[in-house]
Write a protein that holds these residues in place. Sequence first.
Motif, short mmCIF file in Angstrom:
data_model
loop_
_atom_site.label_atom_id
_atom_site.label_comp_id
_atom_site.label_asym_id
_atom_site.label_seq_id
_atom_site.Cartn_x
_atom_site.Cartn_y
_atom_site.Cartn_z
N ASP A 243 4.70 17.94 -2.10
CA ASP A 243 3.90 16.71 -2.16
C ASP A 243 4.57 15.63 -1.32
O ASP A 243 5.79 15.62 -1.13
CB ASP A 243 3.77 16.24 -3.60
CG ASP A 243 3.01 17.26 -4.46
OD1 ASP A 243 2.16 17.97 -3.90
OD2 ASP A 243 3.29 17.33 -5.67
N VAL A 244 3.76 14.70 -0.83
CA VAL A 244 4.24 13.69 0.12
C VAL A 244 3.81 12.30 -0.33
O VAL A 244 2.69 12.11 -0.82
CB VAL A 244 3.68 13.98 1.53
CG1 VAL A 244 3.89 12.79 2.45
CG2 VAL A 244 4.32 15.23 2.12
N VAL A 245 4.70 11.34 -0.15
CA VAL A 245 4.34 9.93 -0.34
C VAL A 245 4.44 9.24 1.01
O VAL A 245 5.38 9.48 1.79
CB VAL A 245 5.25 9.24 -1.40
CG1 VAL A 245 6.72 9.30 -1.00
CG2 VAL A 245 4.81 7.79 -1.61
N GLU B 87 8.24 8.35 -8.24
CA GLU B 87 8.10 6.90 -8.35
C GLU B 87 6.70 6.47 -7.92
O GLU B 87 6.07 5.62 -8.57
CB GLU B 87 9.16 6.21 -7.48
CG GLU B 87 9.04 4.69 -7.40
CD GLU B 87 9.23 3.99 -8.74
OE1 GLU B 87 8.74 2.85 -8.89
OE2 GLU B 87 9.85 4.59 -9.66
N GLY B 88 6.23 7.06 -6.82
CA GLY B 88 4.88 6.74 -6.36
C GLY B 88 3.82 7.13 -7.37
O GLY B 88 2.86 6.39 -7.62
N GLU C 207 0.82 -1.21 0.00
CA GLU C 207 0.00 0.00 0.00
C GLU C 207 0.85 1.26 0.00
O GLU C 207 2.00 1.26 0.44
CB GLU C 207 -0.88 0.01 1.25
CG GLU C 207 -0.09 0.12 2.55
CD GLU C 207 -0.94 -0.08 3.78
OE1 GLU C 207 -1.21 0.93 4.46
OE2 GLU C 207 -1.31 -1.23 4.05
N PHE C 208 0.26 2.35 -0.48
CA PHE C 208 0.90 3.66 -0.36
C PHE C 208 -0.12 4.74 -0.64
O PHE C 208 -1.15 4.51 -1.29
CB PHE C 208 2.10 3.79 -1.31
CG PHE C 208 1.76 3.72 -2.78
CD1 PHE C 208 1.56 4.87 -3.53
CD2 PHE C 208 1.66 2.49 -3.42
CE1 PHE C 208 1.26 4.80 -4.88
CE2 PHE C 208 1.35 2.41 -4.78
CZ PHE C 208 1.16 3.57 -5.52
N ASN C 209 0.15 5.94 -0.12
CA ASN C 209 -0.70 7.11 -0.34
C ASN C 209 0.15 8.24 -0.89
O ASN C 209 1.32 8.40 -0.51
CB ASN C 209 -1.34 7.58 0.97
CG ASN C 209 -2.35 6.59 1.52
OD1 ASN C 209 -2.77 5.67 0.83
ND2 ASN C 209 -2.75 6.80 2.76
N LEU C 210 -0.45 9.05 -1.74
CA LEU C 210 0.17 10.26 -2.26
C LEU C 210 -0.68 11.45 -1.84
O LEU C 210 -1.90 11.45 -2.04
CB LEU C 210 0.27 10.22 -3.79
CG LEU C 210 0.98 9.02 -4.41
CD1 LEU C 210 0.80 9.04 -5.93
CD2 LEU C 210 2.46 9.02 -4.05
N ASN D 140 10.52 13.62 -0.52
CA ASN D 140 11.58 13.49 -1.51
C ASN D 140 10.98 13.46 -2.91
O ASN D 140 10.15 12.59 -3.22
CB ASN D 140 12.36 12.19 -1.24
CG ASN D 140 13.51 12.00 -2.21
OD1 ASN D 140 13.28 11.70 -3.38
ND2 ASN D 140 14.73 12.16 -1.72
N PRO D 141 11.37 14.39 -3.79
CA PRO D 141 10.75 14.45 -5.13
C PRO D 141 10.89 13.17 -5.93
O PRO D 141 9.96 12.77 -6.65
CB PRO D 141 11.49 15.62 -5.80
CG PRO D 141 11.98 16.47 -4.66
CD PRO D 141 12.31 15.50 -3.58
#
Length: 282
Positions: free
Chosen positions: A219-221, A240-241, A208-211, A234-235
């Motif tokens: 922006d945050v991952v 990648e996300g 799982e992951f959220n953006l 980290n850009p």
Amino acid sequence: MVNIRSLDPSASPLDYYGAELRRMREEAGLSQPQLGKILYCTGSLVGQIETAKKVPTRRFSEQLDAALMTGGLFSRLVGLVLKSQLPTWFQPYAEMEARATYISSFQPQLVVGLLQTEAYARAVLGVRTDGDLDGRVAARMERQRVLTGEAPPVMWVVLTEAVLRQEIGGKAVMRAQLAHLLRMQEQEWVKIQIVPFTAGAHAGIMGEFNLLRFDSDPDVVYTEDFVQGHMTANPAAFREGSLRYDHLQAAALSVEGSATLIARVMEEQYGDRPEPDGRALA
């Protein structure tokens, strides 16, 4: 017997809430049972909240404000109390989530927290939880207020078909949860796609992951393991996300096709029958 345990109001938001409740109740000349009768609850519950043994709900707080004419004091305090019930490592993410203007979420195993029903959340959190389960559930429901505010974020969710078919909490809980997904899908700022089993290996197979996207902040991952969460601005990580999310959306059914699959699983696996337009029956 009235509980007169001493409280340190500075110990936590919950302790401060309890101390203020006790102070204002006593100023009103009410006993715990008397206030409980006004609030349609037990005096024992009032005592447990006053002594920080029980986490208040938002509804309790709103009723308390009306009963004691506090000007909304407890409705304001309860947000801090419920936020404090989230795991310490999760609280920074929850604060960022509440400020985001665009949330993209991928979940391969569970319905994303912001879209969970209370019964589904209780079943998930009840598997293994430290402390007050009621408080943890209330905290999760409080997070969902971000979707009902004046300026809710755009939320795009990708789930796998396994999320729909993994029975959590029993058939009735799952039926209600899938119906809730269909209702939320009707909101213009919430979109849900399902990656079907037939998609095979996909870009989210590792987890799982959220953006999170913001108007003015980086922006945050966010990713999570069984110990804690990991958040980075980290850009390169965000790129990648974003790329993985694009691939997941491409592998998923369309929003309309996803709603059809959700309705079909409701009917076939959980015994519900959707209306002809694909929505769940009331």
